[in-house]
Design an enzyme around this catalytic site. Structure first.
Site, PDB file in Angstrom:
ATOM      1  N   GLY A  49       0.671  -1.297   0.160  1.00 24.90           N
ATOM      2  CA  GLY A  49       0.484  -0.041  -0.456  1.00 24.90           C
ATOM      3  C   GLY A  49       1.241   2.038   0.159  1.00 24.90           C
ATOM      4  O   GLY A  49       0.342   2.639  -0.803  1.00 24.90           O
ATOM      5  N   ASP A 108      -5.585   2.945  11.014  1.00 26.65           N
ATOM      6  CA  ASP A 108      -7.334   3.011   9.982  1.00 26.65           C
ATOM      7  C   ASP A 108      -7.036   2.018  12.212  1.00 26.65           C
ATOM      8  O   ASP A 108      -7.266   3.290  13.437  1.00 26.65           O
ATOM      9  CB  ASP A 108      -7.238   1.472   9.526  1.00 26.65           C
ATOM     10  CG  ASP A 108      -9.190   1.449   9.567  1.00 26.65           C
ATOM     11  OD1 ASP A 108      -9.707   1.992   9.904  1.00 26.65           O
ATOM     12  OD2 ASP A 108      -9.157   0.193   8.988  1.00 26.65           O
ATOM     13  N   VAL A 158     -10.612   3.955   1.056  1.00 24.47           N
ATOM     14  CA  VAL A 158     -10.308   5.127   0.565  1.00 24.47           C
ATOM     15  C   VAL A 158      -9.358   4.226  -0.509  1.00 24.47           C
ATOM     16  O   VAL A 158      -9.051   2.578   0.281  1.00 24.47           O
ATOM     17  CB  VAL A 158      -9.957   6.370   0.928  1.00 24.47           C
ATOM     18  CG1 VAL A 158     -10.207   7.726   0.838  1.00 24.47           C
ATOM     19  CG2 VAL A 158      -8.279   6.391   1.552  1.00 24.47           C
TER      20      VAL A 158
HETATM   21  P1  5GP Z   1      -5.175  -1.402  10.700  1.00 21.86           P
HETATM   22  O1  5GP Z   1      -4.338  -2.284  11.203  1.00 21.86           O
HETATM   23  O2  5GP Z   1      -4.736   0.714  10.799  1.00 21.86           O
HETATM   24  O3  5GP Z   1      -6.297  -1.277  11.059  1.00 21.86           O
HETATM   25  O4  5GP Z   1      -4.391  -0.943   8.704  1.00 21.86           O
HETATM   26  C1  5GP Z   1      -3.790  -0.938   8.407  1.00 21.86           C
HETATM   27  C2  5GP Z   1      -3.897  -0.953   7.273  1.00 21.86           C
HETATM   28  O5  5GP Z   1      -5.604  -1.632   6.638  1.00 21.86           O
HETATM   29  C3  5GP Z   1      -3.284  -0.440   5.167  1.00 21.86           C
HETATM   30  O6  5GP Z   1      -2.628  -0.373   5.913  1.00 21.86           O
HETATM   31  C4  5GP Z   1      -4.366  -0.398   4.749  1.00 21.86           C
HETATM   32  O7  5GP Z   1      -3.687  -1.529   3.805  1.00 21.86           O
HETATM   33  C5  5GP Z   1      -6.025  -1.096   5.335  1.00 21.86           C
HETATM   34  N1  5GP Z   1      -6.575   0.057   5.328  1.00 21.86           N
HETATM   35  C6  5GP Z   1      -7.381   0.809   6.310  1.00 21.86           C
HETATM   36  N2  5GP Z   1      -7.874   1.505   5.166  1.00 21.86           N
HETATM   37  C7  5GP Z   1      -7.999   1.603   4.444  1.00 21.86           C
HETATM   38  C8  5GP Z   1      -8.772   2.123   3.188  1.00 21.86           C
HETATM   39  O8  5GP Z   1      -9.513   2.854   3.191  1.00 21.86           O
HETATM   40  N3  5GP Z   1      -8.305   1.387   2.070  1.00 21.86           N
HETATM   41  C9  5GP Z   1      -7.819   1.070   1.719  1.00 21.86           C
HETATM   42  N4  5GP Z   1      -7.896   0.342   0.445  1.00 21.86           N
HETATM   43  N5  5GP Z   1      -6.955  -0.057   2.325  1.00 21.86           N
HETATM   44  C10 5GP Z   1      -6.960   0.187   4.120  1.00 21.86           C
END
Ligand code: 5GP
Length: 186
Positions: A49, A108, A158
């Protein structure tokens, strides 16, 4: 949006244009250059990403930096995290005694970065900072402070500029909100 691509039909709206991203990344690069004067940071790109952001960001930093890559998985093909993070590919070299900056696409729930922070903190780094293009604070489940970020975004899924849905849309030059019908269909 400058381009008339078919891929844009799957977006509800554009959040940040290519020009806005370019400007924000240039400012962030200047800030990191100032903050790390006299240092040789190791910039760690979290694949896949952060790849597009990372390539643009490192070319805005005037420092003798080094780069490395890690791959983690947590999402599968869905739009919300499972909370379980797995290290799929580790760094190529030791970061003992180094100033490390983790470069991520979006924070996130915070699970991915808090896991990565723990992993790298245990390796004797001299300092560790987190740089994320986007921050979605409304969704945070794990407390985590982000040192560098370009934009805080609302709670929406997104895509574009490296961010995917089911491995698609990474090549969009802008960042937009994916139309819910796309992930509700599959
Ligand atoms: P976390 O571990 O903070 O919940 O998520 C991090 C990962 O979730 C990010 O590196 C990304 O790959 C994915 N992610 C979280 N929100 C989004 C979003 O709105 N769009 C996309 N494409 N990936 C997201």
């Amino acid at each position: 949006m400058d381009k008339q691509w078919k891929l844009y039909e799957d977006l509800d709206s554009i959040l940040y244009s290519e020009a806005q991203l370019k400007e924000a990344v240039a400012q962030l690069g200047e800030r990191i250059t100032r903050d790390y004067q006299g240092k040789k940071p190791v910039m760690v790109c979290i694949l896949k990403g952060a790849s597009v952001f990372f390539c643009d960001l490192i070319r805005q930093i005037d420092l003798p930096l080094e780069i490395d890559f890690m791959v983690v998985s947590s999402y599968g093909n869905g739009t919300s995290s499972t909370g379980e993070v797995q290290l799929v590919k580790d760094l190529g070299r030791s970061v003992n005694g180094r100033d490390v900056i983790i470069v991520e696409d979006i924070v996130d729930s915070g699970s991915t970065l808090s896991y990565l922070k723990k992993v790298l903190d245990s390796r004797g780094v001299s300092s560790l900072r987190i740089c994320s293009l986007l921050d979605k604070p409304a969704r945070r489940r794990v407390p985590l402070s982000v040192d560098y970020s370009c934009f805080e975004i609302p709670d929406a899924f997104v895509v574009g500029y490296g961010l995917d849905y089911a491995e698609r849309y990474r090549n969009l030059p802008d960042i937009g909100v994916l139309a819910p019908r796309i992930y509700q269909e599959s």
